[in-house]
Motif scaffolding. Structure first.
Motif, mmCIF file in Angstrom:
data_model
loop_
_atom_site.group_PDB
_atom_site.id
_atom_site.type_symbol
_atom_site.label_atom_id
_atom_site.label_comp_id
_atom_site.label_asym_id
_atom_site.label_seq_id
_atom_site.Cartn_x
_atom_site.Cartn_y
_atom_site.Cartn_z
ATOM 1 N N ALA A 82 16.098 5.223 16.394
ATOM 2 C CA ALA A 82 16.910 4.501 17.381
ATOM 3 C C ALA A 82 16.022 3.929 18.480
ATOM 4 C CB ALA A 82 17.984 5.427 17.966
ATOM 5 N N PHE A 113 17.177 1.636 21.293
ATOM 6 C CA PHE A 113 18.210 2.525 21.832
ATOM 7 C C PHE A 113 17.548 3.824 22.274
ATOM 8 C CE2 PHE A 113 20.249 -0.302 18.789
ATOM 9 C CZ PHE A 113 21.362 -0.749 19.494
ATOM 10 N N PHE A 128 18.755 8.568 21.955
ATOM 11 C CA PHE A 128 19.897 8.742 21.034
ATOM 12 C C PHE A 128 19.988 10.204 20.608
ATOM 13 C CE2 PHE A 128 21.521 8.359 16.498
ATOM 14 C CZ PHE A 128 22.848 8.155 16.871
ATOM 15 N N ASN A 156 32.947 6.512 20.280
ATOM 16 C CA ASN A 156 31.793 5.880 20.919
ATOM 17 C C ASN A 156 31.305 4.714 20.061
ATOM 18 O OD1 ASN A 156 29.177 5.176 21.720
ATOM 19 N ND2 ASN A 156 28.890 7.172 22.673
ATOM 20 N N GLU A 208 26.867 3.451 21.225
ATOM 21 C CA GLU A 208 25.653 3.982 20.612
ATOM 22 C C GLU A 208 25.558 3.476 19.169
ATOM 23 O OE1 GLU A 208 23.398 6.082 21.914
ATOM 24 O OE2 GLU A 208 24.363 7.173 23.547
ATOM 25 N N GLY A 217 23.421 -1.191 15.597
ATOM 26 C CA GLY A 217 24.024 -1.162 16.931
ATOM 27 C C GLY A 217 24.421 -2.557 17.336
ATOM 28 N N ARG A 245 25.552 9.811 14.039
ATOM 29 C CA ARG A 245 26.515 9.137 14.913
ATOM 30 C C ARG A 245 26.805 9.934 16.178
ATOM 31 N NH1 ARG A 245 30.193 6.564 10.775
ATOM 32 N NH2 ARG A 245 29.027 6.770 8.834
ATOM 33 N N ARG A 246 27.178 9.207 17.202
ATOM 34 C CA ARG A 246 27.899 9.800 18.331
ATOM 35 C C ARG A 246 29.355 9.450 18.129
ATOM 36 N NH1 ARG A 246 25.174 12.534 22.084
ATOM 37 N NH2 ARG A 246 26.927 12.665 23.499
#
Ligand code: MD3
Ligand code: FE
Length: 211
Positions: free
Chosen positions: A102, A107, A110, A136, A139, A177, A208-209
């Motif tokens: 990420a 990102f 993460f 979410n 993210e 993303g 994943r979030r």
């Protein structure tokens, strides 16, 4: 000289979406050992869709939440409905890989809550769908492919757009993303084959979030 070198490049797919070719290849054995550990605690199973169809892809999860499907719908659950126990903890190796990938895609920091593990045999497919069961959507999702090669189907914002086809091979990581997070996508019917690391199987990990 490696004529296939470009398979290991970073390949931008869309704003916020980046393929990291071969990013996980050097830790494949450890990743597959961790998958085996997870499956001892939370065995792979074929979930049923709300419409009553058995999925051809077998699934399990690790982390503080896991994705499940049954006649009542799709959702994330903190316990495995088969055992009533929490999903296996997410291995540190998984957390670190997801965070490193990420970060490389822009990102920072993460920290995945859920890891869905998909297992394909030749003939399995994942029909075109959107991932929208996560609360979410800011993210990214980080995906890791292991074992047999597959053709990823990458559609647009509507089901009507004919999907592009993208090969995904052992060790490839993709960070999804930005605006493409809600695009339709799927996996074409897995061809017959044998891979040195997995035999006649393909695994995909998605980090994943969800809350
Ligand atoms: C693009 N898995 O588990 S991973 C899934 O290979 C899923 O098993 C596929 O689709 C697999 O939901 C594809 C790549 C992926 C995952 C999630 C996405 C691509 C995505 C979400 C939004 C856009
Ligand atoms: Fe998906």
């Amino acid at each position: 000289m490696n004529l296939f070198d470009d398979a290991d490049d970073d390949l931008p797919l869309a704003p916020g979406a980046l393929k990291l070719g071969g990013f996980a290849r050097d830790i494949d054995v450890a990743l597959l050992a961790a998958v085996a550990d997870i499956a001892r605690d939370a065995p792979f199973r074929h979930l049923v869709t709300p419409g009553g169809l058995r999925m051809s892809v077998a699934m399990t999860n690790c982390g503080e939440a896991g994705w499940v499907s049954d006649r009542t719908g799709y959702r994330y659950e903190s316990c495995d409905p088969e055992s009533g126990r929490p999903w296996p903890a997410m291995p540190q190796l998984f957390r670190d890989l997801a965070a490193r990938a990420a970060a490389r895609a822009g990102f920072a920091d993460f920290q995945p809550q859920a890891c869905l593990v998909n297992r394909y045999v030749p003939g399995s497919k994942l029909s075109l769908h959107q991932d929208r069961d996560e609360r979410n959507l800011v993210e990214p999702i980080v995906s890791v492919s292991l074992g047999l090669p597959a053709t990823f189907l990458w559609g647009g914002a509507t089901r009507a757009e004919r999907p592009h086809r993208l090969p995904l091979v052992h060790g490839d990581v993709v960070v999804w993303g930005g605006p493409s997070r809600l695009n339709f996508h799927g996996i074409d019917t897995l061809p017959q084959g044998a891979h040195p690391a997995t035999g006649a199987l393909r695994y995909n990990l998605t980090f994943r979030r969800v809350r």
